[in-house]
Structures are given as structure tokens and as C-alpha cells.
Design a protein around this motif. Structure first.
Motif, short mmCIF file in Angstrom:
data_model
loop_
_atom_site.label_atom_id
_atom_site.label_comp_id
_atom_site.label_asym_id
_atom_site.label_seq_id
_atom_site.Cartn_x
_atom_site.Cartn_y
_atom_site.Cartn_z
N TRP A 56 52.08 -12.19 0.17
CA TRP A 56 51.11 -11.33 0.86
C TRP A 56 50.99 -10.03 0.09
CZ3 TRP A 56 52.78 -8.09 5.67
CH2 TRP A 56 51.74 -7.22 6.03
N LEU A 57 49.78 -9.76 -0.39
CA LEU A 57 49.49 -8.50 -1.07
C LEU A 57 48.80 -7.56 -0.10
CD1 LEU A 57 49.13 -6.62 -3.54
CD2 LEU A 57 47.03 -7.86 -4.07
N LEU A 58 49.47 -6.43 0.19
CA LEU A 58 48.86 -5.39 1.01
C LEU A 58 48.36 -4.33 0.04
CD1 LEU A 58 50.41 -3.65 4.16
CD2 LEU A 58 48.61 -2.71 2.71
N ARG A 59 47.06 -4.36 -0.21
CA ARG A 59 46.43 -3.43 -1.16
C ARG A 59 45.87 -2.26 -0.36
NH1 ARG A 59 41.10 -4.13 -3.68
NH2 ARG A 59 41.13 -6.30 -3.00
N GLY A 60 46.52 -1.12 -0.45
CA GLY A 60 46.13 0.00 0.40
C GLY A 60 45.98 1.31 -0.34
N GLY A 61 45.17 2.20 0.23
CA GLY A 61 45.01 3.53 -0.32
C GLY A 61 46.21 4.41 0.00
N ARG A 62 46.27 5.57 -0.64
CA ARG A 62 47.37 6.50 -0.38
C ARG A 62 47.35 6.92 1.09
NH1 ARG A 62 48.80 9.62 -5.00
NH2 ARG A 62 48.53 8.35 -6.88
N GLY A 63 48.50 6.80 1.73
CA GLY A 63 48.60 7.22 3.13
C GLY A 63 48.08 6.20 4.12
N PHE A 64 47.77 4.98 3.67
CA PHE A 64 47.28 3.96 4.59
C PHE A 64 48.39 3.46 5.50
CE2 PHE A 64 47.03 -0.69 5.32
CZ PHE A 64 46.03 -0.68 6.27
N GLY A 65 49.62 3.45 5.02
CA GLY A 65 50.73 2.93 5.80
C GLY A 65 51.33 1.68 5.17
N LYS A 66 51.23 1.57 3.85
CA LYS A 66 51.78 0.40 3.14
C LYS A 66 53.29 0.32 3.30
CE LYS A 66 50.32 1.76 -0.87
NZ LYS A 66 49.74 3.03 -0.43
N THR A 67 53.97 1.46 3.10
CA THR A 67 55.43 1.46 3.14
C THR A 67 55.93 1.06 4.53
OG1 THR A 67 55.46 3.22 1.49
CG2 THR A 67 57.49 2.83 2.70
N ARG A 68 55.32 1.60 5.57
CA ARG A 68 55.76 1.27 6.92
C ARG A 68 55.55 -0.21 7.20
NH1 ARG A 68 57.41 4.08 11.47
NH2 ARG A 68 58.23 2.51 12.91
N ALA A 69 54.42 -0.75 6.74
CA ALA A 69 54.16 -2.18 6.94
C ALA A 69 55.21 -3.02 6.24
CB ALA A 69 52.77 -2.54 6.44
N GLY A 70 55.58 -2.63 5.00
CA GLY A 70 56.60 -3.36 4.27
C GLY A 70 57.95 -3.29 4.97
N ALA A 71 58.31 -2.10 5.44
CA ALA A 71 59.59 -1.91 6.13
C ALA A 71 59.65 -2.72 7.42
CB ALA A 71 59.82 -0.43 6.42
N GLU A 72 58.56 -2.74 8.18
CA GLU A 72 58.54 -3.49 9.42
C GLU A 72 58.65 -4.99 9.16
OE1 GLU A 72 58.68 -2.58 12.46
OE2 GLU A 72 58.19 -0.44 12.45
N TRP A 73 58.00 -5.44 8.08
CA TRP A 73 58.08 -6.87 7.74
C TRP A 73 59.50 -7.25 7.36
CZ3 TRP A 73 59.27 -9.79 3.38
CH2 TRP A 73 58.90 -11.14 3.44
N VAL A 74 60.17 -6.39 6.59
CA VAL A 74 61.55 -6.67 6.20
C VAL A 74 62.46 -6.67 7.43
CG1 VAL A 74 63.55 -5.76 4.95
CG2 VAL A 74 61.31 -5.89 3.83
N TRP A 75 62.27 -5.69 8.33
CA TRP A 75 63.09 -5.64 9.54
C TRP A 75 62.89 -6.90 10.39
CZ3 TRP A 75 67.16 -3.89 11.72
CH2 TRP A 75 67.69 -2.63 11.38
N GLU A 76 61.68 -7.40 10.44
CA GLU A 76 61.42 -8.61 11.21
C GLU A 76 62.21 -9.79 10.64
OE1 GLU A 76 57.56 -11.11 12.95
OE2 GLU A 76 57.30 -9.24 11.82
N ARG A 77 62.30 -9.85 9.30
CA ARG A 77 63.09 -10.92 8.66
C ARG A 77 64.58 -10.73 8.98
NH1 ARG A 77 58.58 -11.15 8.20
NH2 ARG A 77 59.00 -12.44 10.03
N ALA A 78 65.03 -9.47 8.98
CA ALA A 78 66.44 -9.19 9.23
C ALA A 78 66.82 -9.53 10.68
CB ALA A 78 66.74 -7.72 8.94
N ARG A 79 65.89 -9.36 11.60
CA ARG A 79 66.17 -9.70 13.00
C ARG A 79 66.18 -11.21 13.22
NH1 ARG A 79 61.97 -5.54 13.78
NH2 ARG A 79 63.04 -3.54 14.06
#
Length: 438
Positions: free
Chosen positions: A59-82
Motif C-alpha cells: 500500500w502506497l500512501l502518497r501524501g502532501g506535507r502535513g497530510f498525516g502520512k506518518t500517523r497513518a503509518g504508525a496506526e497501521w503498524v500498531w494494528e499489526r502489533a495488536r
């Protein structure tokens, strides 16, 4: 049932209740249930921050600066960890510092995405994140792709891949080790740049993509968003960095986005020696007519001042736009291509009793041959863009050296600019009266 699913089910039930019963239902929720609803990522995301469907491997999340790419990546990783307490996850950034300061400890990173009772602890000596669920994530740098040789992972988060120094080697080593579990998956969060690895990933089987603009993030202060768009909106840099547009560099192009950015400047303040309106008439009735205003500055540099191109007009309609552009910019001459009915420009202007000098030129050479000397002016710093002209710049970047245009339709805007700058910069200057339109 997972906490995530339980929270969604509770909210769904609450939405279905009549107003008279809603207060009693909410009052009966336990503390953990309230927190699950309040902290759930699903209640906060905006379009583009979650993948569409489930049938994907990358999944490629192609986003502009400040769109929220990092938060989306972190939430996806946390979901895998749970979901998987034994998960081994690769965190790959441009360098180790980026992984720690952005992906792990940044305001949108793993540590801040933890919910009540959860923790993502960075163990510097191990270059590892220990999740309170038991899962582990390991940090890797694209500067050292060899570190990905050997380790096995079930999931991966790749951040700002477009700026990886050794992208292909890093990606290959990561993919070869991504073999734990039944469904290894990768999320890539990045602001786009035209690099071969981006094209390669987008061509993979099992690929999906979401796109988000800076303006789409409702959590960014309006003043901040407005300021960014005021400074960069419309430019190729802004369209890439804010709107996440992916510009494909055309092999052999006469102009590149990088060249145009270096040749961008402000309006020289009307200190013009001559002003010329270049016109590329449409090949058919109602087609697009390229109309570009250029000027020779007092500093000897040629400036692109305005793109007044119009479409869907009658010959009389677009010819009057030419006249208005000349009047508005204090033009000295119009240069129009004769091949596609350029005579109409002169005829309509004369019919309107406008004393406007018009030079009709015949396009004997190909578009690229005419454009090459003008492209050389930009490379030498003798021609500049006095503003932002997205459609014109797109056409310029698709003009190919040696002939051809890698785009749809005709490069009418580019042709009009080439005619105007050729007249200003590559023909012997002649003394001509200034236009006065009454």
C-alpha cells in the motif's frame, strides 16, 4: 472480538438508538469501552489514510506535507502489533535518525499513537521498538541496505521512500526478507518524487495506492494550510509537496521540473524593453488557442509574464483575448503561427480597428527544433518564469529533444511561449512603436 471491532459495534448500536434511549446507553458503557470509542483511529482518519479494500500486498500512501502520512503509518503498524503479539516489523527510513525522530518518537509516530495502557518503547542499543503487546519493530536505514540481509519480517513500514539514497537495493533486501506469516504486507508513506523505484513499486502486482493533499487534513490549522498554499500553491513544487502529484520526468525532455524551479522569479516590476504576445492558433474550430505574454526585461532577461490560453472560442473570440492581453501588458507586437489560420488573428484585429503590429510566422521546422534554442536560454539563465504557470510548465516538460511531444493534444501553450521568446531573444531587435489601444 477485538477492542477495535467492539468499539465500532458500540458506536453503530448507539447511532441506531432513538434519542430517548441514547443517554442511558452511553451512561451504561464501561470505562474501557468509552476509551475504545474515544481513542479509536477509525473515528479520526480522513480519506487517504486507510487503504481501499483488503486485496493488496503493498500500500502506497502518497501524501502532501502535513497530510498525516506518518500517523497513518504508525496506526497501521500498531494494528499489526495488536493483532499479532509475535509480529516482527521492519521500520525503514532514509536514515536511522529519521526512523527514530519521525517514525518512532515524532508527533505522529508510534509512541504518540499508543492508546491507554499501551507503550511503544525505543531500545536504542538494539535499534528496536518493543510494543506492550509483545510485538517488536526493528529500525533500518536506506543508507545501509546490507543490514536487511538475513532478518525476516512479517510486515514493513517504509517512510519517505522517494528520498532513499540506495532505494532499489534497500527495497530488494527488504522484500527478500519479508516472508513471515501467511500474508506479509508493506505500507509505504511518502511525498512523491520522480524516482525509478516509485515507478517500479506502482507497477507491482498486489499494489494499491491512496493519495492525500495537505489541504485534506482538517487537523492542520487553517492559517498554516493557507500560508503553505499562498507560498507554493500552483507551482510544480507545491503540486508535488502539497498536493502529492507525481510528475514523471520524460526522457530527453528539453525542460525539467528542476530547471523550471531554478528559473522561477517574481515579476521584474514592469521594467520591460519590449513585450510580445505569442499565439498558437487552434487547428480546428473551438480548439485551444495558445496565448502567452513574454517580455524582454531591462536586465536583458526574457520573462514569461502570463499564460492567457483559451479553449472553445470562435476565431473572433480568441483573437479578442489576444488583443486584451496585449493591451493589459502594454504589448509591442503579436507573433502568430500562420499554419493553423494565424491570418485570422491579423484579420480580426484589423477589423476591430486595433493598430497592433502582427508578425505571422511559418512553422517550417518541427516543434522541438524551434523549442531547443529557447530551452537553451532557460539553461543559461537568460529566460525566466515570472510566476507560476502549471499547464504551460507541464507542456514544456513534455517537449522532447530531437522531436516529439509526450503528452495529449498539441503543446499550444509551449508553442506560443517559444514564438514570443524567439521574437524577443533570438531575432535582431527592431525599433517599433509601442501599442496604444483606444
Amino acid at each position: 472480538m477485538s477492542k477495535e471491532l467492539e468499539a465500532r459495534d458500540l458506536l453503530r448500536r448507539a447511532c441506531e438508538l432513538p434519542e430517548a434511549e441514547l443517554a442511558r446507553f452511553l451512561k451504561g458503557l464501561t470505562g474501557p469501552q468509552r476509551r475504545a470509542i474515544d481513542e479509536g483511529w477509525w473515528a479520526k482518519w480522513h480519506e487517504g489514510q486507510v487503504p481501499v479494500g483488503d486485496d493488496w500486498d503493498v500500500w502506497l500512501l502518497r501524501g502532501g506535507r502535513g497530510f498525516g502520512k506518518t500517523r497513518a503509518g504508525a496506526e497501521w503498524v500498531w494494528e499489526r502489533a495488536r493483532e499479532d503479539p509475535g509480529a516482527r516489523i521492519a521500520l525503514v527510513g532514509g536514515n536511522l535518525d529519521d526512523v527514530v525522530k519521525v517514525m518512532v518518537e515524532g508527533p505522529g509516530g508510534l509512541a504518540s499513537a499508543a492508546r491507554t495502557g499501551e507503550q511503544a518503547k525505543w531500545v536504542a542499543s538494539r535499534r528496536r521498538v518493543d510494543f506492550s503487546t509483545g510485538a517488536q519493530a526493528f529500525a533500518y536505514s536506506a543508507e545501509r541496505p546490507d543490514k536487511l540481509r538475513g532478518p525476516e519480517h512479517g510486515f514493513a513500514w517504509c517512510d519517505e521512500l522517494a528520498k532513499w539514497a540506495r532505494g532499489d537495493e534497500t527495497w530488494d533486501n527488504l522484500m527478500l526478507g519479508l516472508r513471515r506469516g501467511e500474508r506479509p504486507r508493506t505500507i509505504v508513506t511518502t511525498t512523491p518524487r520522480t524516482v525509478a523505484l516509485m515507478r517500479r513499486i506502482r507497477g507491482l502486482a498486489g499494489f494499491t495506492e491512496t493519495i492525500g493533499r495537505t489541504a485534506d487534513n482538517r487537523h492542520v490549522a487553517e492559517r498554516v494550510r493557507a500560508g503553505r498554499y499562498a507560498a507554493y500553491g500552483g507551482s510544480r513544487l507545491g503540486r508535488q509537496e502539497l498536493d502529492a502529484e507525481l510528475f514523471e520526468d520524460v526522457e530527453g525532455a528539453l525542460w525539467t521540473p528542476a530547471l523550471l524551479e531554478t528559473c522561477r522569479s517574481g515579476d521584474p516590476g514592469r521594467a520591460y524593453r519590449r513585450v510580445v504576445v505569442g499565439v498558437d492558433p487552434p487547428a480546428s474550430l473551438g480548439g485551444s488557442c495558445g496565448i502567452v505574454v513574454c517580455a524582454l526585461g531591462a536586465d536583458g532577461i526574457g520573462y514569461v509574464l502570463a499564460d492567457c490560453t483559451v479553449g472553445g472560442r470562435s476565431p473572433d473570440g480568441w483573437a479578442r483575448v489576444v488583443a486584451a492581453a496585449a493591451e493589459g501588458w502594454g504589448g509591442h507586437r503579436v507573433v502568430a503561427e500562420r499554419n493553423n489560420g494565424g491570418l485570422m488573428v491579423e484579420t480580426v484585429l484589423r477589423g476591430a480597428d486595433v493598430g497592433l503590429p502582427v508578425r505571422l510566422v511559418h512553422a517550417a521546422d518541427g516543434k522541438s527544433a524551434r523549442a531547443e534554442p529557447v530551452a537553451a536560454l532557460f539553461e543559461a539563465g537568460r529566460a525566466r518564469l515570472a510566476g507560476v504557470f502549471p499547464e504551460l510548465e507541464d507542456q514544456l516538460c513534455r517537449m522532447i529533444m530531437g522531436g516529439g511531444f509526450d503528452g495529449r493534444g498539441s503543446p499550444d501553450r509551449a508553442d506560443a511561449m517559444v514564438w514570443a521568446l524567439t521574437e524577443l531573444m533570438l531575432r535582431k531587435a527592431r525599433g517599433e512603436p509601442r501599442i496604444s489601444l483606444l
